[in-house]
Design an enzyme around this catalytic site. Structure first.
Site, mmCIF file in Angstrom:
data_model
loop_
_atom_site.group_PDB
_atom_site.id
_atom_site.type_symbol
_atom_site.label_atom_id
_atom_site.label_comp_id
_atom_site.label_asym_id
_atom_site.label_seq_id
_atom_site.Cartn_x
_atom_site.Cartn_y
_atom_site.Cartn_z
ATOM 1 N N THR A 1 -0.409 -4.919 6.071
ATOM 2 C CA THR A 1 -0.290 -3.469 6.169
ATOM 3 C C THR A 1 1.121 -2.960 5.940
ATOM 4 O OG1 THR A 1 -0.741 -1.623 7.669
ATOM 5 C CG2 THR A 1 0.195 -3.567 8.669
ATOM 6 N N THR B 1 -3.400 -0.073 6.561
ATOM 7 C CA THR B 1 -3.737 -1.492 6.542
ATOM 8 C C THR B 1 -4.829 -1.814 5.509
ATOM 9 O OG1 THR B 1 -3.216 -1.419 8.885
ATOM 10 C CG2 THR B 1 -4.605 -3.228 8.203
ATOM 11 N N GLY C 1 -7.482 0.266 9.766
ATOM 12 C CA GLY C 1 -7.928 1.374 10.622
ATOM 13 C C GLY C 1 -7.147 1.527 11.909
ATOM 14 N N GLY C 2 -5.957 0.887 12.020
ATOM 15 C CA GLY C 2 -5.130 1.081 13.213
ATOM 16 C C GLY C 2 -5.903 0.708 14.470
ATOM 17 N N ASP D 1 4.306 1.571 15.591
ATOM 18 C CA ASP D 1 3.344 0.832 16.432
ATOM 19 C C ASP D 1 3.937 0.458 17.790
ATOM 20 O OD1 ASP D 1 1.102 0.962 14.901
ATOM 21 O OD2 ASP D 1 1.247 -1.049 14.065
ATOM 22 N N ASN E 1 1.373 -0.084 7.668
ATOM 23 C CA ASN E 1 1.010 0.789 8.776
ATOM 24 C C ASN E 1 0.283 2.010 8.226
ATOM 25 O OD1 ASN E 1 0.590 1.554 11.377
ATOM 26 N ND2 ASN E 1 2.569 2.541 11.644
ATOM 27 N N GLU F 1 6.179 0.484 10.375
ATOM 28 C CA GLU F 1 5.582 -0.258 11.490
ATOM 29 C C GLU F 1 6.269 0.018 12.818
ATOM 30 O OE1 GLU F 1 2.301 -1.552 11.652
ATOM 31 O OE2 GLU F 1 3.046 -2.389 9.775
HETATM 32 N N1 GLY Z 1 -0.378 -0.892 11.887
HETATM 33 C C1 GLY Z 1 -1.610 -0.942 12.540
HETATM 34 C C2 GLY Z 1 -1.763 -2.117 13.412
HETATM 35 O O1 GLY Z 1 -1.067 -3.104 13.212
HETATM 36 O O2 GLY Z 1 -2.564 -2.082 14.319
#
Ligand code: GLY
Length: 577
Positions: free
Chosen positions: A396, A378, A470-471, A420, A398, A417
């Site tokens: 992002t 991201t 940073g997820g 996720d 991902n 993605e």
């Molecule tokens: N791909 C990370 C998020 O959307 O949280």
């Protein structure tokens, strides 16, 4: 050659601003970058400069956000993108607030168990690498919707700088090369990616140029035809063909059906400020507000910055908010998100009631059905203009470079993605998130996100614009940014620089950046029962404070905007004018 000189000159300009503002510097951080008329902070310096140029030409913050979004797709291919998705939080100068959701969607042929093998286990890599990991991209739809609805400049003008950088190439600096080097082996495995991101099969070196002719053609198609230039015609067709060839699921129907949603942002109050952030399908705003609601009941300032007691309360707030994230939240078109309950100050008080002031919670004991919980890479940029329009964008692929595959002939790197989503209840994803049914895969559904583009206001005016990649660590990094500024009185650069810690319920460990805690603070926390772990890959916060370098501080000269780029990544830039 010209690009190098231009960059150097601008950097000298920035250095001058910093040196000047530095007369007022405090603590160990460089002074924030100060400017009078507008500010852009992004993860790549060329993209930041393009955003500032748009502002200088009279464009508003939304125009700049669109131009920066397209530019990052060229100069920051690890996360900037056309083949991914994201979110945009907007606070307009007239007080209106809105949120654009251009998150990727599961293809129509997706199934809940598509990543589970015959043995009932998740097949490693299937949701992270290759075309089966790719969800239907939303970025182009989102940027075009933002421009049409809230921008003032023509599409061609906003795309032109990105097209030029893709067509003529840009000179790679150390940070750019470092990012590309993380994916050398993956590029080599995908001929369409290798043709662009490797230099005759070898990694690029500093000083070489990255030229992206296919991407330039795709950007020109968007300039001519808008979203249709991406989702239909030769580009759309090439995305479908590459997906089918790579055993992915994306069809022309998926591309035709893609729509950006305009949603109401999540809002909450915190110590007299208003926090405006991302609603589901992001968990960001809900988790951020739940943590802030819990922490509002503790005297963080009096306890002191990084006191063991203050850190204990922050870790417990994170732990409880992430239980709710991982179990209750999902795409609002598919699940009923219990927002009223999760955002209620009374609910936060009940959580404080079960937090032991002396003892760490045990994550496995905190779960749905145990009171008060009832039986889910991201890049980010922040922009503000002379009129006070504020925009926070997190978008992002991902993982860095997404699924590590390029749609052949388009130059478009594709996201992963799908990872996720919950591939299997109880099995951690790439970020170690252990998620539930609310975020199960379904055709046309958007995966739960942590992206949290956030704007903090006071009396209706923006005072802080921030966000980060940073997820799962995004929301706690934004939390630290807000606490550092509101509770601990840091200026924007100090708030961004300060080491962070992160807890996400499961695994039951708090990741701590180097220098975040003193040895005796660590000992007190461990004696309370906290499990402290190593730092995880760093976030890269982009933040702007309005009015003065710190909230309630003194302005530097006539400057109104103060920007902070995160030193944790060596490609970014804060720049104003
Ligand atoms: N791909 C990370 C998020 O959307 O949280």
């Amino acid at each position: 050659m010209q690009t190098i000189q231009w960059t150097k000159l601008l950097r000298l300009g920035v250095a001058a601003v910093v040196a000047c503002a530095g007369l007022h510097a405090r603590a160990a951080s460089q002074a924030p970058v100060a400017a009078e008329n507008g500010m852009v902070v992004s993860a790549q310096h060329l993209a930041t400069q393009i955003g500032v140029n748009v502002l200088k030409r009279g464009g508003n913050a939304i125009d700049a956000a669109v131009a920066v979004g397209y530019a990052l797709a060229v100069v920051y291919p690890a996360a900037g993108n056309l083949g991914g998705g994201g979110f945009m939080t907007v606070q307009l100068a007239d007080g209106r607030k809105t949120f654009l959701d251009f998150r990727e969607k599961a293809p129509l042929a997706a199934r809940a168990d598509m990543y589970v093998g015959k043995d009932g286990k998740v097949v490693p890599g299937l949701s992270t690498v290759g075309h089966l990991a790719v969800a239907v991209p939303g970025t182009v739809s989102g940027l075009e919707r933002a421009r049409e609805q809230y921008g003032t400049m023509k599409r061609g003008a906003l795309l032109a700088p990105a097209i030029a950088l893709a067509e003529r190439g840009f000179v790679l600096e150390q940070g750019d090369v470092d990012m590309l080097a993380t994916a050398t082996a993956a590029f080599a495995a995908d001929p369409a990616s290798a043709a662009i991101f490797l230099n005759k099969g070898a990694p690029f070196a500093v000083g070489q140029k990255l030229v992206q002719k296919d991407l330039a053609r795709t950007l020109k198609a968007i300039a001519r035809h808008g979203s249709d230039g991406f989702y239909r015609g030769p580009v759309g067709n090439a995305i479908v063909v590459s997906s089918q060839t790579g055993r992915g699921l994306i069809t022309q129907q998926d591309l035709d059906d893609y729509r950006t949603r305009e949603l109401l942002p999540i809002e909450c109050s915190y110590r007299g400020f208003r926090v405006i952030s991302a609603p589901p399908p992001s968990s960001g705003g809900v988790v951020l507000c739940e943590m802030l609601n819990i922490l509002e009941g503790y005297p963080l300032k009096e306890l002191g910055y990084r006191s063991a007691q203050g850190v204990h309360y922050q870790i417990e707030a994170m732990r409880h908010a992430y239980v709710d994230r991982n179990n209750y939240l999902g795409d609002p078109d598919f699940v009923k998100n219990p927002l009223d309950r999760l955002l209620d100050k009374g609910y936060a008080a009940k959580i404080r009631g079960v937090i032991d002031p002396q003892k760490a919670g045990v994550s496995s004991d905190i779960k749905p059905g145990v009171a008060p919980h009832e039986g889910s890479n991201t890049t980010h940029y922040s922009i503000i203009d002379q009129w006070g329009n504020a925009v926070a964008v997190t978008y992002t692929l991902n993982d860095w470079f997404g699924a590590k595959v390029t749609a052949a002939g388009t130059g478009v790197l594709l996201n992963n993605e799908m990872d996720d989503f919950t591939s299997l209840v109880g099995v951690p994803n790439m970020y170690g998130l252990v998620q539930g049914e609310a975020n199960a895969i379904a055709p046309g559904k958007r995966p739960l996100s942590s992206m949290s583009p956030t704007i903090v206001t006071k009396d209706g005016q923006p005072v802080l614009v921030l966000g980060t990649p940073g997820g799962s660590r995004i929301v706690t990094a934004v939390l630290h940014g807000i606490l550092n500024v509101v509770d601990y009185g840091m200026n924007v650069q100090e708030a961004v620089d300060a080491p962070r810690f992160h807890q996400q319920w499961l695994p039951d460990v708090t990741n701590v950046e180097v220098f975040a805690l003193s040895p005796d603070t660590r000992k007190i926390l461990v004696d309370m029962g906290h499990k402290l772990g190593d730092p995880q890959p760093a976030n890269h916060v982009a933040a702007i404070i309005v009015g003065a370098p710190s909230l309630g501080g003194k302005p530097v000269g006539s400057n109104r905007f103060y920007g902070a780029n995160d030193p944790r990544r060596n490609t970014g830039l804060a720049l104003g004018y």
